[in-house]
Design a protein around this motif. Structure first.
Motif, mmCIF file in Angstrom:
data_model
loop_
_atom_site.group_PDB
_atom_site.id
_atom_site.type_symbol
_atom_site.label_atom_id
_atom_site.label_comp_id
_atom_site.label_asym_id
_atom_site.label_seq_id
_atom_site.Cartn_x
_atom_site.Cartn_y
_atom_site.Cartn_z
ATOM 1 N N VAL A 17 1.203 -22.589 -52.306
ATOM 2 C CA VAL A 17 2.128 -22.976 -52.171
ATOM 3 C C VAL A 17 2.697 -21.588 -50.502
ATOM 4 O O VAL A 17 2.491 -20.148 -51.070
ATOM 5 C CB VAL A 17 3.266 -22.033 -53.268
ATOM 6 C CG1 VAL A 17 4.438 -21.980 -53.143
ATOM 7 C CG2 VAL A 17 2.744 -23.374 -54.090
ATOM 8 N N GLU A 18 3.484 -21.909 -49.987
ATOM 9 C CA GLU A 18 3.627 -20.750 -49.217
ATOM 10 C C GLU A 18 5.134 -20.860 -48.701
ATOM 11 O O GLU A 18 6.358 -21.443 -49.756
ATOM 12 C CB GLU A 18 3.754 -22.150 -47.618
ATOM 13 C CG GLU A 18 2.143 -22.279 -46.939
ATOM 14 C CD GLU A 18 2.374 -23.873 -47.490
ATOM 15 O OE1 GLU A 18 1.877 -24.949 -46.921
ATOM 16 O OE2 GLU A 18 3.358 -24.443 -48.286
ATOM 17 N N PHE A 19 5.214 -19.170 -48.625
ATOM 18 C CA PHE A 19 6.485 -18.812 -48.895
ATOM 19 C C PHE A 19 7.023 -17.971 -47.180
ATOM 20 O O PHE A 19 5.942 -17.557 -46.452
ATOM 21 C CB PHE A 19 6.431 -17.794 -50.277
ATOM 22 C CG PHE A 19 6.310 -18.304 -50.963
ATOM 23 C CD1 PHE A 19 4.985 -18.120 -51.504
ATOM 24 C CD2 PHE A 19 7.542 -18.412 -51.823
ATOM 25 C CE1 PHE A 19 4.883 -18.528 -53.108
ATOM 26 C CE2 PHE A 19 7.324 -19.022 -52.767
ATOM 27 C CZ PHE A 19 5.452 -19.031 -53.942
ATOM 28 N N GLY A 20 8.134 -18.089 -47.021
ATOM 29 C CA GLY A 20 8.239 -16.368 -45.789
ATOM 30 C C GLY A 20 8.555 -17.175 -45.017
ATOM 31 O O GLY A 20 9.084 -16.431 -43.399
ATOM 32 N N GLY A 21 9.274 -18.755 -44.527
ATOM 33 C CA GLY A 21 9.611 -19.049 -43.323
ATOM 34 C C GLY A 21 10.841 -18.857 -43.616
ATOM 35 O O GLY A 21 11.538 -17.971 -44.335
ATOM 36 N N GLY A 22 11.828 -18.623 -42.298
ATOM 37 C CA GLY A 22 13.178 -18.766 -41.409
ATOM 38 C C GLY A 22 13.306 -18.861 -40.363
ATOM 39 O O GLY A 22 12.644 -19.687 -39.560
ATOM 40 N N LEU A 23 15.107 -18.479 -40.096
ATOM 41 C CA LEU A 23 15.565 -18.560 -39.197
ATOM 42 C C LEU A 23 15.137 -17.184 -37.923
ATOM 43 O O LEU A 23 15.738 -15.999 -39.131
ATOM 44 C CB LEU A 23 16.900 -18.479 -38.721
ATOM 45 C CG LEU A 23 17.720 -18.827 -37.785
ATOM 46 C CD1 LEU A 23 16.970 -20.078 -36.799
ATOM 47 C CD2 LEU A 23 19.313 -18.992 -37.999
ATOM 48 N N VAL A 24 14.860 -16.683 -37.217
ATOM 49 C CA VAL A 24 14.221 -15.744 -36.683
ATOM 50 C C VAL A 24 14.437 -15.598 -35.084
ATOM 51 O O VAL A 24 14.264 -16.956 -34.397
ATOM 52 C CB VAL A 24 13.009 -14.758 -36.839
ATOM 53 C CG1 VAL A 24 12.085 -16.211 -36.332
ATOM 54 C CG2 VAL A 24 12.884 -13.696 -36.544
ATOM 55 N N GLN A 25 14.668 -14.619 -34.404
ATOM 56 C CA GLN A 25 15.630 -14.581 -32.963
ATOM 57 C C GLN A 25 14.051 -14.674 -32.097
ATOM 58 O O GLN A 25 13.018 -14.145 -32.583
ATOM 59 C CB GLN A 25 16.158 -13.645 -32.759
ATOM 60 C CG GLN A 25 17.695 -13.737 -32.997
ATOM 61 C CD GLN A 25 18.616 -13.635 -32.387
ATOM 62 O OE1 GLN A 25 18.244 -11.686 -32.327
ATOM 63 N NE2 GLN A 25 19.987 -13.388 -32.345
ATOM 64 N N PRO A 29 10.701 -20.041 -29.214
ATOM 65 C CA PRO A 29 10.606 -20.577 -29.383
ATOM 66 C C PRO A 29 9.698 -22.183 -29.823
ATOM 67 O O PRO A 29 10.164 -22.665 -30.406
ATOM 68 C CB PRO A 29 11.611 -21.148 -27.916
ATOM 69 C CG PRO A 29 12.415 -19.840 -28.225
ATOM 70 C CD PRO A 29 11.130 -19.500 -28.214
ATOM 71 N N GLU A 30 9.093 -21.719 -28.728
ATOM 72 C CA GLU A 30 7.511 -23.269 -28.718
ATOM 73 C C GLU A 30 6.997 -23.184 -30.048
ATOM 74 O O GLU A 30 5.908 -23.868 -30.741
ATOM 75 C CB GLU A 30 6.489 -23.239 -28.171
ATOM 76 C CG GLU A 30 6.053 -21.043 -27.282
ATOM 77 C CD GLU A 30 7.275 -21.355 -26.541
ATOM 78 O OE1 GLU A 30 8.754 -20.786 -26.421
ATOM 79 O OE2 GLU A 30 6.689 -20.898 -25.307
ATOM 80 N N ASP A 31 7.403 -21.711 -31.245
ATOM 81 C CA ASP A 31 6.061 -21.811 -32.536
ATOM 82 C C ASP A 31 7.187 -21.890 -33.458
ATOM 83 O O ASP A 31 6.700 -22.100 -34.240
ATOM 84 C CB ASP A 31 5.983 -20.449 -32.684
ATOM 85 C CG ASP A 31 5.501 -19.121 -31.781
ATOM 86 O OD1 ASP A 31 5.611 -17.944 -31.421
ATOM 87 O OD2 ASP A 31 4.292 -19.509 -31.388
ATOM 88 N N THR A 32 8.367 -23.203 -33.261
ATOM 89 C CA THR A 32 9.191 -23.189 -34.138
ATOM 90 C C THR A 32 8.553 -24.819 -34.696
ATOM 91 O O THR A 32 8.344 -25.558 -34.014
ATOM 92 C CB THR A 32 10.485 -24.026 -33.766
ATOM 93 O OG1 THR A 32 11.496 -22.876 -33.273
ATOM 94 C CG2 THR A 32 11.172 -24.846 -34.649
ATOM 95 N N ALA A 33 8.706 -24.506 -36.517
ATOM 96 C CA ALA A 33 7.121 -25.557 -36.484
ATOM 97 C C ALA A 33 7.320 -25.790 -38.298
ATOM 98 O O ALA A 33 7.609 -24.504 -38.762
ATOM 99 C CB ALA A 33 6.147 -25.727 -36.374
ATOM 100 N N THR A 61 11.909 -21.874 -37.994
ATOM 101 C CA THR A 61 12.488 -21.383 -36.837
ATOM 102 C C THR A 61 13.102 -20.110 -36.278
ATOM 103 O O THR A 61 13.147 -19.225 -36.571
ATOM 104 C CB THR A 61 13.936 -22.550 -36.958
ATOM 105 O OG1 THR A 61 13.210 -23.968 -38.299
ATOM 106 C CG2 THR A 61 14.902 -22.515 -35.532
ATOM 107 N N VAL A 62 12.327 -20.948 -34.219
ATOM 108 C CA VAL A 62 12.653 -19.328 -34.004
ATOM 109 C C VAL A 62 13.666 -19.261 -32.399
ATOM 110 O O VAL A 62 13.905 -20.751 -31.501
ATOM 111 C CB VAL A 62 11.005 -19.430 -32.982
ATOM 112 C CG1 VAL A 62 11.368 -18.215 -32.330
ATOM 113 C CG2 VAL A 62 10.478 -19.088 -33.685
ATOM 114 N N SER A 63 15.089 -18.486 -32.603
ATOM 115 C CA SER A 63 15.497 -19.595 -31.524
ATOM 116 C C SER A 63 16.298 -18.632 -30.148
ATOM 117 O O SER A 63 15.258 -17.094 -29.760
ATOM 118 C CB SER A 63 17.434 -18.929 -32.347
ATOM 119 O OG SER A 63 17.751 -17.766 -33.167
ATOM 120 N N SER A 64 16.242 -19.232 -29.684
ATOM 121 C CA SER A 64 16.398 -18.819 -27.870
ATOM 122 C C SER A 64 17.180 -17.618 -28.112
ATOM 123 O O SER A 64 18.519 -17.681 -28.894
ATOM 124 C CB SER A 64 15.712 -19.489 -26.813
ATOM 125 O OG SER A 64 17.137 -20.949 -27.689
#
Length: 125
Positions: free
Chosen positions: A5-13, A88-92, A122-125
């Protein structure tokens, strides 16, 4: 057998950091080679990093080398992926995977036997 089970994802700049965790069930976690993979929308699943049973040997995809660090804590049945200088290209969707083998230097996803459900980064630019 092992469940992941994975944890820790999210939205980051862009330029920020995240740490993913992969929690494993079962008593034989230390006997598994582990890996991280990722899949962006419309793209194939890509290898990110792999680690041997003890955590003493690691291998990275060129795209993340120097920015990401894979590690594991066998006493806690957990693997980690520290992601710094995110782009941003790390978004996946990021997946952890396990294979019950001493051969840990494996980039092909079809050579892993067990997979987690994935966590979105998700990595925002």
């Amino acid at each position: 057998q092992v469940q992941l089970v994975e944890f820790g994802g999210g939205l980051v700049q862009a330029g920020g950091s995240l740490r993913l965790s992969c929690a494993a069930s079962g008593r034989t976690f230390s006997s598994y080679a582990m890996g991280w993979f990722r899949q962006a929308p419309g793209k194939e699943r890509d290898f990110v990093a792999a680690i041997n049973w003890s955590g003493g040997s690691m291998h990275y995809a060129d795209s993340v080398k120097g920015r990401f660090t894979i590690s594991r804590n066998n006493a806690e049945n957990t693997m980690y992926l520290q992601m710094n200088s995110l782009k941003p290209e790390d978004t996946a969707v990021y997946y952890c995977a396990a294979r019950p083998s001493s051969n840990w230097f494996v980039e092909r996803g079809d050579e892993y036997d067990y997979w987690g459900q994935g966590t979105q980064v998700t990595v925002s630019s």
